[in-house]
Design an enzyme around this catalytic site. Structure first.
Site, PDB file in Angstrom:
ATOM      1  NE  ARG A 118      -7.089   5.317   1.948  1.00 59.03           N
ATOM      2  CZ  ARG A 118      -7.838   4.602   2.760  1.00 59.03           C
ATOM      3  NH1 ARG A 118      -8.970   5.073   3.195  1.00 59.03           N
ATOM      4  NH2 ARG A 118      -7.443   3.414   3.150  1.00 59.03           N
ATOM      5  CG  ASP A 132      -8.905  -3.138  -4.407  1.00 60.71           C
ATOM      6  OD1 ASP A 132      -8.351  -2.550  -3.465  1.00 60.71           O
ATOM      7  OD2 ASP A 132      -9.751  -4.037  -4.237  1.00 60.71           O
ATOM      8  NE  ARG A 142      -9.353   7.521  -6.517  1.00 63.33           N
ATOM      9  CZ  ARG A 142      -9.782   6.911  -5.434  1.00 63.33           C
ATOM     10  NH1 ARG A 142      -8.967   6.217  -4.691  1.00 63.33           N
ATOM     11  NH2 ARG A 142     -11.037   6.972  -5.080  1.00 63.33           N
ATOM     12  CE1 TYR A 154     -13.316  -6.952   1.327  1.00 65.60           C
ATOM     13  CE2 TYR A 154     -11.499  -8.349   0.652  1.00 65.60           C
ATOM     14  CZ  TYR A 154     -11.979  -7.278   1.379  1.00 65.60           C
ATOM     15  OH  TYR A 154     -11.130  -6.540   2.163  1.00 65.60           O
ATOM     16  NE  ARG A 198      -4.302  -1.598   0.623  1.00 63.96           N
ATOM     17  CZ  ARG A 198      -5.329  -1.740   1.442  1.00 63.96           C
ATOM     18  NH1 ARG A 198      -5.540  -0.877   2.379  1.00 63.96           N
ATOM     19  NH2 ARG A 198      -6.157  -2.730   1.265  1.00 63.96           N
TER      20      ARG A 198
HETATM   21  O1  CP3 Z   1       0.291   0.386  -3.076  1.00 66.87           O
HETATM   22  C1  CP3 Z   1      -0.234  -0.728  -3.235  1.00 66.87           C
HETATM   23  O2  CP3 Z   1      -0.051  -1.685  -2.441  1.00 66.87           O
HETATM   24  C2  CP3 Z   1      -0.996  -0.989  -4.527  1.00 66.87           C
HETATM   25  C3  CP3 Z   1      -2.362  -0.851  -4.484  1.00 66.87           C
HETATM   26  C4  CP3 Z   1      -3.288  -1.770  -3.722  1.00 66.87           C
HETATM   27  C5  CP3 Z   1      -4.573  -1.320  -3.352  1.00 66.87           C
HETATM   28  N1  CP3 Z   1      -5.255  -2.382  -2.850  1.00 66.87           N
HETATM   29  C6  CP3 Z   1      -5.077   0.039  -3.547  1.00 66.87           C
HETATM   30  C7  CP3 Z   1      -6.197   0.515  -2.731  1.00 66.87           C
HETATM   31  C8  CP3 Z   1      -3.181  -3.112  -3.357  1.00 66.87           C
HETATM   32  C9  CP3 Z   1      -2.015  -4.054  -3.490  1.00 66.87           C
HETATM   33  C10 CP3 Z   1      -4.447  -3.484  -2.810  1.00 66.87           C
HETATM   34  C11 CP3 Z   1      -4.768  -4.845  -2.378  1.00 66.87           C
HETATM   35  C12 CP3 Z   1      -5.946  -5.050  -1.530  1.00 66.87           C
HETATM   36  N2  CP3 Z   1      -7.191  -4.496  -1.627  1.00 66.87           N
HETATM   37  C13 CP3 Z   1      -5.982  -6.005  -0.510  1.00 66.87           C
HETATM   38  C14 CP3 Z   1      -4.832  -6.904  -0.132  1.00 66.87           C
HETATM   39  C15 CP3 Z   1      -3.836  -6.184   0.659  1.00 66.87           C
HETATM   40  C16 CP3 Z   1      -4.227  -5.948   2.095  1.00 66.87           C
HETATM   41  O3  CP3 Z   1      -4.260  -4.779   2.462  1.00 66.87           O
HETATM   42  O4  CP3 Z   1      -4.424  -6.930   2.798  1.00 66.87           O
HETATM   43  C17 CP3 Z   1      -7.269  -5.972   0.067  1.00 66.87           C
HETATM   44  C18 CP3 Z   1      -7.759  -6.812   1.212  1.00 66.87           C
HETATM   45  C19 CP3 Z   1      -8.027  -5.020  -0.670  1.00 66.87           C
HETATM   46  C20 CP3 Z   1      -9.447  -4.643  -0.472  1.00 66.87           C
HETATM   47  C21 CP3 Z   1      -9.544  -3.203  -0.144  1.00 66.87           C
HETATM   48  N3  CP3 Z   1      -9.541  -2.219  -1.103  1.00 66.87           N
HETATM   49  C22 CP3 Z   1      -9.563  -2.592   1.127  1.00 66.87           C
HETATM   50  C23 CP3 Z   1      -9.587  -3.325   2.447  1.00 66.87           C
HETATM   51  C24 CP3 Z   1      -9.553  -1.201   0.903  1.00 66.87           C
HETATM   52  C25 CP3 Z   1      -9.464  -0.090   1.925  1.00 66.87           C
HETATM   53  C26 CP3 Z   1     -10.777   0.537   2.244  1.00 66.87           C
HETATM   54  C27 CP3 Z   1     -10.560   1.892   2.876  1.00 66.87           C
HETATM   55  O5  CP3 Z   1     -10.820   2.875   2.172  1.00 66.87           O
HETATM   56  O6  CP3 Z   1     -10.116   1.943   4.036  1.00 66.87           O
HETATM   57  C28 CP3 Z   1      -9.553  -0.996  -0.481  1.00 66.87           C
HETATM   58  C29 CP3 Z   1      -9.498   0.284  -1.186  1.00 66.87           C
HETATM   59  C30 CP3 Z   1      -8.158   0.652  -1.696  1.00 66.87           C
HETATM   60  N4  CP3 Z   1      -7.335  -0.167  -2.396  1.00 66.87           N
HETATM   61  C31 CP3 Z   1      -7.547   1.925  -1.565  1.00 66.87           C
HETATM   62  C32 CP3 Z   1      -6.322   1.851  -2.227  1.00 66.87           C
HETATM   63  C33 CP3 Z   1      -5.319   2.939  -2.440  1.00 66.87           C
HETATM   64  C34 CP3 Z   1      -8.169   3.137  -0.887  1.00 66.87           C
HETATM   65  C35 CP3 Z   1      -9.125   3.741  -1.871  1.00 66.87           C
HETATM   66  C36 CP3 Z   1      -9.132   5.204  -1.814  1.00 66.87           C
HETATM   67  O7  CP3 Z   1      -8.079   5.840  -1.961  1.00 66.87           O
HETATM   68  O8  CP3 Z   1     -10.263   5.740  -1.705  1.00 66.87           O
END
Ligand code: CP3
Length: 347
Positions: free
Chosen positions: A34, A79, A43, A154, A30
């Site tokens: 953010r 994602d 974004r 999910y 990640r």
């Molecule tokens: O920098 C990186 O690692 C690359 C991008 C990345 C994202 N999601 C971007 C993202 C990666 C590798 C993921 C994987 C992901 N997504 C996982 C596996 C990794 C982990 O954290 O265990 C999981 C479980 C998800 C599902 C998911 N998507 C979650 C739990 C969330 C967060 C929700 C929140 O807003 O708190 C997301 C959204 C997400 N994925 C964001 C980002 C940058 C936030 C979206 C935003 O900016 O509004």
């Protein structure tokens, strides 16, 4: 393939292959997201899924942390639900919540709603990877996908879940449907990873973030064959496969058996102990507690040195957090961590 930059001499790829490295490579799960103001600016007003399917944005967001922190690898901005959406499932990524599925999966009929993913469904993903690989030059790009169990959670829960009750209820109550579902997801995941690898990704990470909800016996019976299908389906590509989960200290040997080259370790198990559990033959990735980064620098520094100390006898170490960057983390700290790890491990 002609014209593709060669990353085989990079610290990341060498560490994954347990070859000698000039310094321990560092990247952060990640890292693109953010915690970066330049990410939030890009974004603003663009829904997450739309951003993930817009090559211009994907490329810029993926490059932001590389420029800012000097990390040894980029992780593809996407994602884990992107391939599921591309395979016909209606869903949304809600800010502050995560993926939310319009019609959660509960029965055998639901499984058929997830059709196979075809490379033609995601031409933009291949395009983004190709552009990134060109821009990154000798810095490797890590492709990724969600593992079958985490994606099933999910789909079945309909959104984020603390205990994965409905998922496990389906797993126990209707084993044939469970295996049909995970097999279908494994195919989608494999296609999504192969698209990224074919377009030039130097390594791939399979995220089984929620596998820690399972005992080793449950993992072996209900999950391992499906993650194995994904990881063994990548073996011919010859690129490192990283397999990561949270709360998976007891599952690490099985996650290795599923076909990984590198095991991602969360912050709960010291790396030397993780190495004892999995035996030789794997590089390890991890495992600074993501919350430590919120503390003052001297505490962060001590915690980084502790991770490096527990990794000093490993055949291969990729420095990372034990899970993703927290949104409130001060981005300046990550650059300092990169410098510290590089300086301490310079050979
Ligand atoms: O920098 C990186 O690692 C690359 C991008 C990345 C994202 N999601 C971007 C993202 C990666 C590798 C993921 C994987 C992901 N997504 C996982 C596996 C990794 C982990 O954290 O265990 C999981 C479980 C998800 C599902 C998911 N998507 C979650 C739990 C969330 C967060 C929700 C929140 O807003 O708190 C997301 C959204 C997400 N994925 C964001 C980002 C940058 C936030 C979206 C935003 O900016 O509004």
């Amino acid at each position: 393939m002609t014209g593709m930059p060669d990353t085989s001499a990079s610290a990341l790829v060498r560490a994954c292959r347990r070859e000698p490295v000039p310094h321990t490579p560092v990247w952060f799960m990640r890292q693109a997201g953010r915690s970066l103001p330049e990410y939030r600016a890009l974004r603003a007003n663009i829904p997450m899924l739309q951003a993930c399917r817009t090559p211009e944005l994907v490329v810029e967001i993926t490059l932001q942390p590389v420029r800012r922190h000097g990390v040894d690898a980029a992780i593809f901005f996407s994602d884990i639900v992107v391939p599921i959406a591309a395979a016909g499932i209606e869903l949304e990524i809600k800010p502050g919540v995560g993926p939310v599925i319009a019609k959660p999966f509960r029965s055998r009929e639901d499984v058929d709603r997830l059709r196979p993913l075809l490379p033609e469904d995601v031409p933009d993903i291949a395009e983004s990877v190709r552009t990134l690989v060109h821009e990154l030059g000798d810095t490797p790009l890590i492709g990724f996908a969600g593992a079958p169990f985490t994606l099933a959670s999910y789909l079945v829960e309909g959104g984020p879940s603390r205990h994965h009750d409905k998922t496990k209820a389906l797993m126990y109550a209707d084993e044939p449907t469970w295996h049909a579902l995970l097999d279908r997801i494994a195919e989608v995941t494999l296609t999504f990873l192969r698209v990224q690898a074919d377009a030039g990704a130097s390594a791939v990470q399979l995220f089984d973030s929620w596998a820690g909800a399972l005992s080793p016996a449950q993992y072996r019976r209900y999950v391992l064959p499906h993650s194995q299908k994904v990881l063994s389906g990548l073996a011919d590509l010859g690129i490192p496969r990283i397999h990561f989960g949270v709360g998976t200290g007891d599952l690490l040997p099985l996650m290795g058996e599923a076909g990984a080259d590198v095991l991602g370790v969360d912050w709960r198990v010291p790396l030397d102990e993780a190495a004892r559990r999995v035996g030789p033959g794997y590089a390890l990735q991890g495992n600074l507690d993501p919350a430590v980064v919120l503390a003052p620098w001297p505490i962060v520094e001590a915690a980084v040195l502790e991770v490096l100390d527990s990794a000093k006898d490993l055949p291969g170490h990729v420095f990372n957090l034990g899970h993703g960057v927290l949104p409130d983390a001060d981005p300046e700290v990550f650059g300092r961590i990169v410098e510290l790890v590089h300086r301490e491990t310079a050979r």
